[in-house]
Design a protein around this motif. Structure first.
Motif, PDB file in Angstrom:
ATOM      1  N   PRO A  84       0.828  -1.213   0.000  1.00  0.00           N
ATOM      2  CA  PRO A  84       0.000   0.000   0.000  1.00  0.00           C
ATOM      3  C   PRO A  84       0.857   1.255   0.000  1.00  0.00           C
ATOM      4  N   MET A  85       0.414   2.238  -0.773  1.00  0.00           N
ATOM      5  CA  MET A  85       1.119   3.516  -0.845  1.00  0.00           C
ATOM      6  C   MET A  85       0.089   4.646  -0.930  1.00  0.00           C
ATOM      7  N   PRO A  86       0.300   5.733  -0.183  1.00  0.00           N
ATOM      8  CA  PRO A  86      -0.622   6.874  -0.276  1.00  0.00           C
ATOM      9  C   PRO A  86      -0.346   7.698  -1.533  1.00  0.00           C
ATOM     10  N   ASP A  87      -1.159   8.703  -1.771  1.00  0.00           N
ATOM     11  CA  ASP A  87      -0.923   9.618  -2.881  1.00  0.00           C
ATOM     12  C   ASP A  87       0.370  10.391  -2.650  1.00  0.00           C
ATOM     13  N   TRP A  88       0.938  10.929  -3.723  1.00  0.00           N
ATOM     14  CA  TRP A  88       2.278  11.516  -3.650  1.00  0.00           C
ATOM     15  C   TRP A  88       2.358  12.669  -2.658  1.00  0.00           C
ATOM     16  N   TYR A  89       1.251  13.411  -2.492  1.00  0.00           N
ATOM     17  CA  TYR A  89       1.322  14.558  -1.597  1.00  0.00           C
ATOM     18  C   TYR A  89       1.237  14.165  -0.117  1.00  0.00           C
ATOM     19  N   PHE A  90       1.061  12.861   0.182  1.00  0.00           N
ATOM     20  CA  PHE A  90       1.110  12.381   1.559  1.00  0.00           C
ATOM     21  C   PHE A  90       2.327  11.492   1.811  1.00  0.00           C
ATOM     22  N   LEU A  91       3.208  11.371   0.819  1.00  0.00           N
ATOM     23  CA  LEU A  91       4.366  10.492   0.975  1.00  0.00           C
ATOM     24  C   LEU A  91       5.276  10.942   2.107  1.00  0.00           C
ATOM     25  N   PHE A  92       5.433  12.245   2.288  1.00  0.00           N
ATOM     26  CA  PHE A  92       6.339  12.722   3.336  1.00  0.00           C
ATOM     27  C   PHE A  92       5.820  12.325   4.716  1.00  0.00           C
ATOM     28  N   MET A  93       4.495  12.383   4.927  1.00  0.00           N
ATOM     29  CA  MET A  93       3.925  11.986   6.211  1.00  0.00           C
ATOM     30  C   MET A  93       3.998  10.471   6.386  1.00  0.00           C
ATOM     31  N   LYS A  98       7.267   6.017   9.513  1.00  0.00           N
ATOM     32  CA  LYS A  98       8.053   4.789   9.480  1.00  0.00           C
ATOM     33  C   LYS A  98       9.195   4.801  10.493  1.00  0.00           C
ATOM     34  N   TYR A  99       9.598   5.982  10.929  1.00  0.00           N
ATOM     35  CA  TYR A  99      10.751   6.081  11.809  1.00  0.00           C
ATOM     36  C   TYR A  99      10.393   5.606  13.217  1.00  0.00           C
ATOM     37  N   PRO A 100      11.375   5.051  13.939  1.00  0.00           N
ATOM     38  CA  PRO A 100      11.083   4.479  15.272  1.00  0.00           C
ATOM     39  C   PRO A 100      10.513   5.483  16.257  1.00  0.00           C
ATOM     40  N   TYR A 101      10.946   6.739  16.183  1.00  0.00           N
ATOM     41  CA  TYR A 101      10.501   7.717  17.167  1.00  0.00           C
ATOM     42  C   TYR A 101       9.149   8.339  16.816  1.00  0.00           C
ATOM     43  N   THR A 102       8.519   7.905  15.717  1.00  0.00           N
ATOM     44  CA  THR A 102       7.181   8.394  15.381  1.00  0.00           C
ATOM     45  C   THR A 102       6.204   7.241  15.133  1.00  0.00           C
ATOM     46  N   SER A 103       6.561   6.024  15.530  1.00  0.00           N
ATOM     47  CA  SER A 103       5.696   4.873  15.322  1.00  0.00           C
ATOM     48  C   SER A 103       5.703   4.007  16.586  1.00  0.00           C
ATOM     49  N   SER A 149      10.895  23.673   6.112  1.00  0.00           N
ATOM     50  CA  SER A 149       9.720  22.879   5.740  1.00  0.00           C
ATOM     51  C   SER A 149       9.866  22.293   4.345  1.00  0.00           C
ATOM     52  N   LEU A 150      10.300  23.115   3.389  1.00  0.00           N
ATOM     53  CA  LEU A 150      10.467  22.625   2.020  1.00  0.00           C
ATOM     54  C   LEU A 150      11.515  21.531   1.944  1.00  0.00           C
ATOM     55  N   THR A 151      12.627  21.707   2.658  1.00  0.00           N
ATOM     56  CA  THR A 151      13.691  20.696   2.651  1.00  0.00           C
ATOM     57  C   THR A 151      13.205  19.390   3.257  1.00  0.00           C
ATOM     58  N   ALA A 152      12.502  19.477   4.383  1.00  0.00           N
ATOM     59  CA  ALA A 152      12.015  18.265   5.052  1.00  0.00           C
ATOM     60  C   ALA A 152      11.006  17.522   4.190  1.00  0.00           C
ATOM     61  N   VAL A 153      10.052  18.248   3.600  1.00  0.00           N
ATOM     62  CA  VAL A 153       9.025  17.605   2.772  1.00  0.00           C
ATOM     63  C   VAL A 153       9.658  16.968   1.535  1.00  0.00           C
ATOM     64  N   THR A 154      10.603  17.666   0.901  1.00  0.00           N
ATOM     65  CA  THR A 154      11.265  17.121  -0.293  1.00  0.00           C
ATOM     66  C   THR A 154      12.057  15.865   0.040  1.00  0.00           C
ATOM     67  N   TYR A 155      12.817  15.911   1.124  1.00  0.00           N
ATOM     68  CA  TYR A 155      13.633  14.753   1.512  1.00  0.00           C
ATOM     69  C   TYR A 155      12.764  13.547   1.863  1.00  0.00           C
ATOM     70  N   THR A 159      12.661  10.020  -0.178  1.00  0.00           N
ATOM     71  CA  THR A 159      13.060   8.817   0.540  1.00  0.00           C
ATOM     72  C   THR A 159      11.956   7.772   0.527  1.00  0.00           C
ATOM     73  N   SER A 160      10.711   8.212   0.711  1.00  0.00           N
ATOM     74  CA  SER A 160       9.590   7.279   0.705  1.00  0.00           C
ATOM     75  C   SER A 160       9.442   6.599  -0.654  1.00  0.00           C
TER      76      SER A 160
END
Length: 298
Positions: A84-93, A98-103, A149-155, A159-160
Motif C-alpha cells: 500500500p502507498m498513499p498519494d504523492w502529496y502524503f508520501l512525506f507523512m 516509518k521512523y522508530p521515534y514516530t511509530s 519545511s520545504l527541505t524536510a518535505v522534499t527529503y 526517501t519514501s
C-alpha cells in the motif's frame, strides 16, 4: 419642504440623499515605509494570485484529461504481496511514520505531536515575524521556517518513493495498475489476432482438489501456505501467486519439500514458519506428499 400641491411653493431639501459624483480618484495607499516591493492586497495582489491560480488549474485539468487515472485490481485483502502507498502529496507523512521515534509506542508523537508543532509554527509565524521588511533574505525567522519545511518535505517524499521502488524490486512485485494495463493491452492484441471476431476462448476449467478428505488437507489448513495460496488452492493470479491445483504435474514430493525448505522465486522458505505454527516434520512430509498428488484430471 413642500406641504401642498401649489406649483409655486418653494421646496427646501433637508438632507440630500442623491449620490454625489466623486471629485477625485482613489489614491492608492502609500507603502514607502515598508522596504522592498509592496502593493495593496485588493485588487492588485489578489488579481495576480487569481491569475496564477487559473493557470495552475488549467494545467491540472489538462493533465487529468490527457492521462487516465491508474486503476489496479479490485481490493483483495488476502493479497499479501500488495504494497500500500498513499498519494504523492502524503508520501512525506507516510515516511515520517516509518521512523522508530514516530511509530509503535511513539505513534502519538508522529500523528499528533509533529503535525501540532508544524501547525503551531504557522500560527505563531505572524507574531514572531513582525518587522516591516518584505524581502525574504532579510526576514530570518519566516525564511528559515519556509526553507526548513520545504527541505524536510522534499527529503521525506524522495526517501519514501525510493524505499518503495527498492521494496518492489526486492519482492519482485509489479504495481497493480501497471500490471493491469499490460494485461489489457495483451488481451486487446490477442483479441485482434484471433481471426476476425476476437471472441474470447472459454477459460480452461481448473483442476479439482485431489483427496480433499485426506488428513493432510487439514494440515494444509494449518500451514502458512493457506495465507497465499488460499483454502481452495487457487492462488492469487493478480499477485503472481500460482495455484496449487495441478502442482503435482510440475513438481514431485521431494521438489515440493525443497521449495518449502528453501523457497522459490519471491516466496521465502516456509519450513521454520510452519514449525513455529505447531506443525511437525512428519506433518510437513505428509503435506508435501498430498500436494504432489494434486494433478490435473485426465
Amino acid at each position: 419642504m413642500a406641504h401642498g400641491h401649489k406649483t409655486d411653493e418653494k421646496i427646501v431639501y433637508v438632507g440630500d440623499s442623491r449620490v454625489r459624483a466623486k471629485s477625485s480618484r482613489m489614491i492608492p495607499q502609500d507603502f514607502s515605509a515598508y522596504p522592498g516591493k509592496s502593493e495593496v492586497f485588493i485588487p492588485n495582489f489578489l488579481l495576480k494570485e487569481w491569475m496564477v491560480g487559473v493557470v495552475v488549474l488549467v494545467g491540472i485539468l489538462t493533465l487529468v484529461m490527457s492521462e487516465a487515472a491508474p486503476l489496479g485490481y479490485p481490493a483483495d485483502p488476502t493479497n499479501t504481496q500488495f504494497i500500500p502507498m498513499p498519494d504523492w502529496y502524503f508520501l512525506f507523512m507516510y515516511q515520517l511514520l516509518k521512523y522508530p521515534y514516530t511509530s509503535n509506542q511513539f505513534v502519538v508523537l508522529g500523528t499528533v505531536g509533529v503535525p501540532g508543532i508544524l501547525f503551531g509554527g504557522l500560527l505563531l509565524a505572524p507574531f514572531l515575524d513582525t518587522g516591516k521588511e518584505r524581502r525574504f533574505y532579510k526576514r530570518p525567522i519566516a525564511s528559515a521556517l519556509m526553507f526548513l519545511s520545504l527541505t524536510a518535505v522534499t527529503y521525506l517524499t524522495y526517501t519514501s518513493w525510493h524505499h518503495y521502488q527498492l521494496e518492489l524490486k526486492e519482492k519482485n512485485v509489479i504495481p497493480e495498475h501497471i500490471k493491469r494495463e499490460e494485461e489489457m493491452h495483451a488481451n486487446k492484441g490477442k483479441a485482434g489476432g484471433e481471426g476476425g471476431g476476437g471472441a474470447k476462448k472459454p477459460a480452461a476449467q481448473a483442476a479439482a482438489i485431489v483427496a480433499p478428505d485426506d488428513p493432510a488437507a487439514a494440515i494444509y489448513q494449518k500451514s502458512t501456505c493457506l495465507s497465499c495460496h488460499g483454502g481452495e488452492l487457487k492462488g492469487m493470479p493478480s499477485a503472481k501467486i500460482p495455484a496449487l491445483r495441478g502442482v503435482g504435474d510440475k513438481h514431485s514430493k521431494d521438489e515440493i519439500l525443497g521449495i518449502i525448505k528453501k523457497g522459490q522465486g519471491s516466496m521465502p522458505a516456509q519450513y521454520d514458519a510452519n514449525i513455529s505454527k505447531g506443525l511437525t516434520e512428519a506433518d510437513i512430509d505428509k503435506l508435501a506428499d498430498w500436494l504432489s498428488k494434486q494433478k490435473a484430471s485426465k
